[in-house]
Design a protein around this motif. Structure first.
Motif, mmCIF file in Angstrom:
data_model
loop_
_atom_site.group_PDB
_atom_site.id
_atom_site.type_symbol
_atom_site.label_atom_id
_atom_site.label_comp_id
_atom_site.label_asym_id
_atom_site.label_seq_id
_atom_site.Cartn_x
_atom_site.Cartn_y
_atom_site.Cartn_z
ATOM 1 N N ALA A 4 0.831 -1.205 0.000
ATOM 2 C CA ALA A 4 0.000 0.000 0.000
ATOM 3 C C ALA A 4 0.861 1.249 0.000
ATOM 4 C CB ALA A 4 -0.924 0.014 1.220
ATOM 5 N N PHE A 5 0.329 2.286 -0.619
ATOM 6 C CA PHE A 5 0.872 3.636 -0.528
ATOM 7 C C PHE A 5 -0.241 4.510 0.036
ATOM 8 C CE2 PHE A 5 1.565 7.925 -2.085
ATOM 9 C CZ PHE A 5 2.892 8.146 -1.737
ATOM 10 N N ALA A 6 0.055 5.325 1.038
ATOM 11 C CA ALA A 6 -1.017 6.075 1.697
ATOM 12 C C ALA A 6 -0.545 7.438 2.186
ATOM 13 C CB ALA A 6 -1.562 5.267 2.874
ATOM 14 N N VAL A 9 -3.688 3.718 -1.830
ATOM 15 C CA VAL A 9 -3.758 2.863 -3.018
ATOM 16 C C VAL A 9 -3.156 1.525 -2.629
ATOM 17 C CG1 VAL A 9 -3.028 2.506 -5.397
ATOM 18 C CG2 VAL A 9 -3.580 4.821 -4.591
ATOM 19 N N VAL A 10 -3.934 0.466 -2.777
ATOM 20 C CA VAL A 10 -3.531 -0.871 -2.339
ATOM 21 C C VAL A 10 -3.433 -1.789 -3.551
ATOM 22 C CG1 VAL A 10 -4.151 -2.846 -0.883
ATOM 23 C CG2 VAL A 10 -4.685 -0.508 -0.129
ATOM 24 N N THR A 11 -2.392 -2.602 -3.589
ATOM 25 C CA THR A 11 -2.254 -3.622 -4.621
ATOM 26 C C THR A 11 -2.675 -4.965 -4.039
ATOM 27 O OG1 THR A 11 -0.402 -2.448 -5.630
ATOM 28 C CG2 THR A 11 -0.687 -4.754 -6.232
ATOM 29 N N LEU A 12 -3.522 -5.690 -4.764
ATOM 30 C CA LEU A 12 -3.979 -7.006 -4.332
ATOM 31 C C LEU A 12 -3.162 -8.091 -5.013
ATOM 32 C CD1 LEU A 12 -7.835 -6.361 -4.420
ATOM 33 C CD2 LEU A 12 -6.258 -6.122 -2.484
ATOM 34 N N ASP A 13 -3.239 -9.308 -4.477
ATOM 35 C CA ASP A 13 -2.335 -10.370 -4.930
ATOM 36 C C ASP A 13 -2.614 -10.878 -6.334
ATOM 37 O OD1 ASP A 13 -4.632 -11.829 -4.404
ATOM 38 O OD2 ASP A 13 -3.758 -13.032 -2.793
ATOM 39 N N ARG A 54 -7.954 -10.493 9.231
ATOM 40 C CA ARG A 54 -6.517 -10.420 8.956
ATOM 41 C C ARG A 54 -6.215 -9.511 7.774
ATOM 42 N NH1 ARG A 54 -3.880 -12.653 5.062
ATOM 43 N NH2 ARG A 54 -5.538 -14.158 4.606
ATOM 44 N N ARG A 55 -6.961 -9.660 6.684
ATOM 45 C CA ARG A 55 -6.681 -8.853 5.495
ATOM 46 C C ARG A 55 -6.958 -7.372 5.748
ATOM 47 N NH1 ARG A 55 -10.030 -11.530 0.965
ATOM 48 N NH2 ARG A 55 -11.253 -12.345 2.718
ATOM 49 N N SER A 56 -7.956 -7.079 6.561
ATOM 50 C CA SER A 56 -8.207 -5.696 6.939
ATOM 51 C C SER A 56 -7.041 -5.119 7.739
ATOM 52 C CB SER A 56 -9.506 -5.610 7.761
ATOM 53 O OG SER A 56 -9.715 -4.297 8.228
ATOM 54 N N VAL A 57 -6.544 -5.901 8.702
ATOM 55 C CA VAL A 57 -5.394 -5.458 9.508
ATOM 56 C C VAL A 57 -4.168 -5.269 8.635
ATOM 57 C CG1 VAL A 57 -3.782 -6.137 11.335
ATOM 58 C CG2 VAL A 57 -6.244 -6.470 11.655
ATOM 59 N N GLU A 58 -3.909 -6.188 7.725
ATOM 60 C CA GLU A 58 -2.749 -6.063 6.844
ATOM 61 C C GLU A 58 -2.811 -4.775 6.036
ATOM 62 O OE1 GLU A 58 -1.739 -10.791 6.028
ATOM 63 O OE2 GLU A 58 -3.117 -9.726 4.690
ATOM 64 N N THR A 59 -3.996 -4.435 5.548
ATOM 65 C CA THR A 59 -4.156 -3.223 4.746
ATOM 66 C C THR A 59 -3.878 -1.975 5.573
ATOM 67 O OG1 THR A 59 -5.831 -4.328 3.377
ATOM 68 C CG2 THR A 59 -5.770 -1.921 3.312
ATOM 69 N N MET A 83 -0.834 0.800 5.306
ATOM 70 C CA MET A 83 -1.164 2.206 5.070
ATOM 71 C C MET A 83 -0.489 3.104 6.108
ATOM 72 S SD MET A 83 -5.202 2.045 3.939
ATOM 73 C CE MET A 83 -5.350 3.855 3.955
ATOM 74 N N HIS A 84 -0.517 2.694 7.369
ATOM 75 C CA HIS A 84 0.139 3.485 8.411
ATOM 76 C C HIS A 84 1.645 3.562 8.171
ATOM 77 C CE1 HIS A 84 -2.600 4.961 11.450
ATOM 78 N NE2 HIS A 84 -3.317 3.849 11.359
ATOM 79 N N ARG A 85 2.262 2.444 7.824
ATOM 80 C CA ARG A 85 3.706 2.459 7.586
ATOM 81 C C ARG A 85 4.060 3.337 6.388
ATOM 82 N NH1 ARG A 85 5.378 -2.312 5.933
ATOM 83 N NH2 ARG A 85 3.437 -3.540 6.089
ATOM 84 N N SER A 86 3.223 3.305 5.365
ATOM 85 C CA SER A 86 3.473 4.123 4.186
ATOM 86 C C SER A 86 3.319 5.615 4.497
ATOM 87 C CB SER A 86 2.509 3.728 3.067
ATOM 88 O OG SER A 86 2.675 4.590 1.945
ATOM 89 N N ALA A 87 2.290 5.949 5.287
ATOM 90 C CA ALA A 87 2.088 7.353 5.637
ATOM 91 C C ALA A 87 3.280 7.913 6.408
ATOM 92 C CB ALA A 87 0.809 7.502 6.466
ATOM 93 N N LEU A 88 3.950 7.061 7.196
ATOM 94 C CA LEU A 88 5.128 7.486 7.954
ATOM 95 C C LEU A 88 6.378 7.543 7.078
ATOM 96 C CD1 LEU A 88 4.644 5.513 11.294
ATOM 97 C CD2 LEU A 88 4.519 7.996 10.990
#
Length: 324
Positions: free
Chosen positions: A191-193, A209-213, A303-308, A312-317
């Protein structure tokens, strides 16, 4: 638990004063300040985890380890590692886990899921997932005015502390993602956020923006700035190789249209898009009792919600695309 026995409610709260208030208000005989002590207290049919966000996974694992069905308040966890531990433990123990996503148990979700299973959109290629709610006060660091008469006002440390998974993504966006991941099988891979912060330093506005598998793209948007007089918004649009599916809980619309021009609009009654607390609890009770009802918010959805949200939080940082 034997069917001819009257069910007993047990409650756990760490502060004695709050525990006494709960017991007196609801007439609960047995209360505990230690979660493990309560879980070992006897014949328990099911457990509802409503502790602060950062404790959800720990308490859920305590239940799974004891073979107890558990409903976990959203978010299921607040790190990818914890979410995967809960999912793996539930799988290995064949344990019942339900995540408290109330919209997933409403007719609007059932209708959308049915159209997806009928193959109306074909292979998913692009999606949008938007949610908005009048919840800005929860993330302000102050006690929200609408909750002043509640038995227990919301803890500022849960909602508005960046060190304890406060903010809109963990508190509200997770609902929309829970519905999204009920409808699709794909998992997020990165993800990029960008996130706009409240005065308390937690996210209030989220864009990602999230990329799915499978290579599909997902646009995610959330804000707590909706006026409280308006109905909560969750709008999901799934674009595929064969058509598109619209899911709008605010306007109670579920509609699919194929590229060949055929379409299907599901008739929903007023209120079918409301958040489903009663249905959520009834579904969990039914599952605990062995009823043949679908689990509309299992550990994999959580789980998939948490992963997203974690990505997103890591990308925002970091300002970078973050992988999962």
């Amino acid at each position: 638990m034997d069917d001819d026995r009257v069910s007993e409610i047990l409650v756990c709260r760490p502060d004695r004063q709050g525990l006494d208030v709960l017991r007196d208000t609801f007439g609960i005989e047995r209360g505990f300040q230690d979660a493990g002590e309560m879980l070992d207290a006897g014949d328990i049919a099911g457990v509802i985890v409503t502790s602060p966000h950062v404790l959800h996974a720990e308490h859920a694992l305590m239940c799974i380890d004891r073979g107890l069905p558990v409903m976990i308040e959203k978010p299921m966890a607040t790190t990818i590692g914890d979410a995967r531990r809960v999912t793996a433990a539930a799988r290995d123990a064949d344990a019942l886990v339900v995540v408290a996503y109330g919209w997933n148990f409403r007719p609007v979700a059932a209708a959308a899921r049915r159209l997806m299973r009928e193959g109306w959109i074909g292979a998913l290629q692009h999606a949008t997932c938007l949610t908005a709610s009048g919840t800005a006060e929860f993330f302000s660091g102050r006690t929200p005015a609408p909750t002043k008469d509640h038995l227990f006002p919301p803890a500022v440390s849960t909602w508005a502390d960046p060190a304890r998974a406060g903010g809109y993504a963990w508190g509200q966006l997770t609902h929309a993602l829970g519905l999204f991941y009920l409808l699709v099988e794909e998992a997020p891979v990165g993800a990029f956020a960008r996130m706009g912060l409240s005065g308390a330093g937690v996210d209030l506005n989220d864009a990602g923006v999230v990329t799915l598998d499978n290579g599909a793209t997902l646009s995610v948007s959330g804000t707590g700035l909706l006026p409280r007089t308006l109905r909560k918004q969750v709008d999901i649009r799934l674009h595929g190789s064969e058509g598109v599916l619209f899911v709008d809980v605010e306007r109670e619309r579920v509609e699919a249209t194929r590229h060949d021009g055929t379409s299907r609009s599901v008739g929903l009654a007023p209120g079918d898009g409301d958040y489903g607390v009663t249905e959520l609890l009834a579904g969990f009770v039914g599952l605990c009792g062995g009823e043949d009802v679908p689990n509309m918010a299992d550990a994999d959805v959580g789980r998939r919600s948490v992963e997203t949200i974690d990505a997103m939080h890591r990308s925002a940082l970091s300002g970078r695309f973050e992988t999962i």
